[in-house]
Scaffold this active site. Structure first.
Site, PDB file in Angstrom:
ATOM      1  N   HIS A  57      98.790  23.495  -4.706  1.00 40.95           N
ATOM      2  CA  HIS A  57      97.601  23.211  -5.507  1.00 40.95           C
ATOM      3  C   HIS A  57      96.931  24.531  -5.872  1.00 40.95           C
ATOM      4  O   HIS A  57      97.106  25.544  -5.190  1.00 40.95           O
ATOM      5  CB  HIS A  57      96.626  22.343  -4.726  1.00 40.95           C
ATOM      6  CG  HIS A  57      97.089  20.937  -4.543  1.00 40.95           C
ATOM      7  ND1 HIS A  57      96.243  19.935  -4.116  1.00 40.95           N
ATOM      8  CD2 HIS A  57      98.298  20.349  -4.722  1.00 40.95           C
ATOM      9  CE1 HIS A  57      96.909  18.806  -4.039  1.00 40.95           C
ATOM     10  NE2 HIS A  57      98.159  19.030  -4.397  1.00 40.95           N
ATOM     11  N   GLU A  91      93.924  25.607  -5.502  1.00 38.48           N
ATOM     12  CA  GLU A  91      93.103  26.183  -4.435  1.00 38.48           C
ATOM     13  C   GLU A  91      93.965  26.922  -3.411  1.00 38.48           C
ATOM     14  O   GLU A  91      93.623  28.027  -2.980  1.00 38.48           O
ATOM     15  CB  GLU A  91      92.302  25.087  -3.699  1.00 38.48           C
ATOM     16  CG  GLU A  91      91.359  24.312  -4.570  1.00 38.48           C
ATOM     17  CD  GLU A  91      91.948  23.023  -5.115  1.00 38.48           C
ATOM     18  OE1 GLU A  91      91.203  22.036  -5.199  1.00 38.48           O
ATOM     19  OE2 GLU A  91      93.148  23.006  -5.472  1.00 38.48           O
ATOM     20  N   CYS A 115      90.934  18.112  -2.998  1.00 41.64           N
ATOM     21  CA  CYS A 115      91.441  16.993  -2.205  1.00 41.64           C
ATOM     22  C   CYS A 115      91.261  17.317  -0.716  1.00 41.64           C
ATOM     23  O   CYS A 115      90.814  18.407  -0.348  1.00 41.64           O
ATOM     24  CB  CYS A 115      92.915  16.741  -2.523  1.00 41.64           C
ATOM     25  SG  CYS A 115      94.024  18.060  -1.947  1.00 41.64           S
ATOM     26  N   CYS A 117      93.157  20.505   0.430  1.00 41.82           N
ATOM     27  CA  CYS A 117      92.547  21.747  -0.040  1.00 41.82           C
ATOM     28  C   CYS A 117      91.219  22.036   0.640  1.00 41.82           C
ATOM     29  O   CYS A 117      90.938  23.182   0.987  1.00 41.82           O
ATOM     30  CB  CYS A 117      92.404  21.719  -1.553  1.00 41.82           C
ATOM     31  SG  CYS A 117      94.021  21.806  -2.386  1.00 41.82           S
TER      32      CYS A 117
END
Length: 158
Positions: free
Chosen positions: A54, A56, A84, A87
């Site tokens: 992701h 992040e 999420c 993360c």
């Protein structure tokens, strides 16, 4: 919202556009220490075959390499979409001081949309969370991406 938040979110939005160009869900993130960008990332799970890639996570990894330390003390993370659970967990472990995000994520958002982990008092680290910075721009980018994706899928079914 400070001018700095707006400016830094614009950089994250540019990274989200890079993800879109590569066929990834358009999410971008940066890590900032002081007024210096020390980490950049955008969604790459499809191209890397890595479910943890992701934006992040990519930005946190980049910043950790820059500082030669996994603890990103006194750093802020700017991301175009509400993080999420995975993360936000990484954000806590990195000791990010401030999290700024653009659009809410009503399906997996862990900063208030589905669950609110930053408000969980039992956790050992707390991060200041600011949402809604360039919310319209980040939301429109995501919506347009998914409209195109649904059309591609629909056309394949014909």
């Amino acid at each position: 919202m400070s001018v700095t938040d707006h400016d830094f979110m614009c950089v994250a939005l540019d990274l989200a556009q890079q993800a879109r160009r590569e066929g990834e869900v358009p999410v971008g993130a940066i890590v900032v220490k002081g007024n210096t960008i020390i980490g950049r990332g955008y969604n790459r799970p499809i191209s890397t075959l890595d479910p943890t890639a992701h934006a992040e996570i990519m930005a946190l990894q980049d910043a950790a390499r820059y500082l030669c330390n996994y603890r990103l003390l006194d750093c802020a993370l700017y991301v175009t979409l509400e993080p999420c659970v995975m993360c936000i967990g990484a954000i806590f472990h990195a000791r990010i001081t401030r999290l700024v995000y653009g659009a809410k994520d009503p399906k997996t958002g862990a900063c208030g949309s589905v669950i609110n982990l930053p408000q969980e008092t039992l956790l050992n680290h707390h991060t200041l969370v600011i949402g809604g910075v360039l919310e319209e721009e980040t939301s429109v980018l995501l919506k347009k991406f998914f409209i195109v994706q649904r059309k591609i899928i629909k056309d394949k079914d014909l």
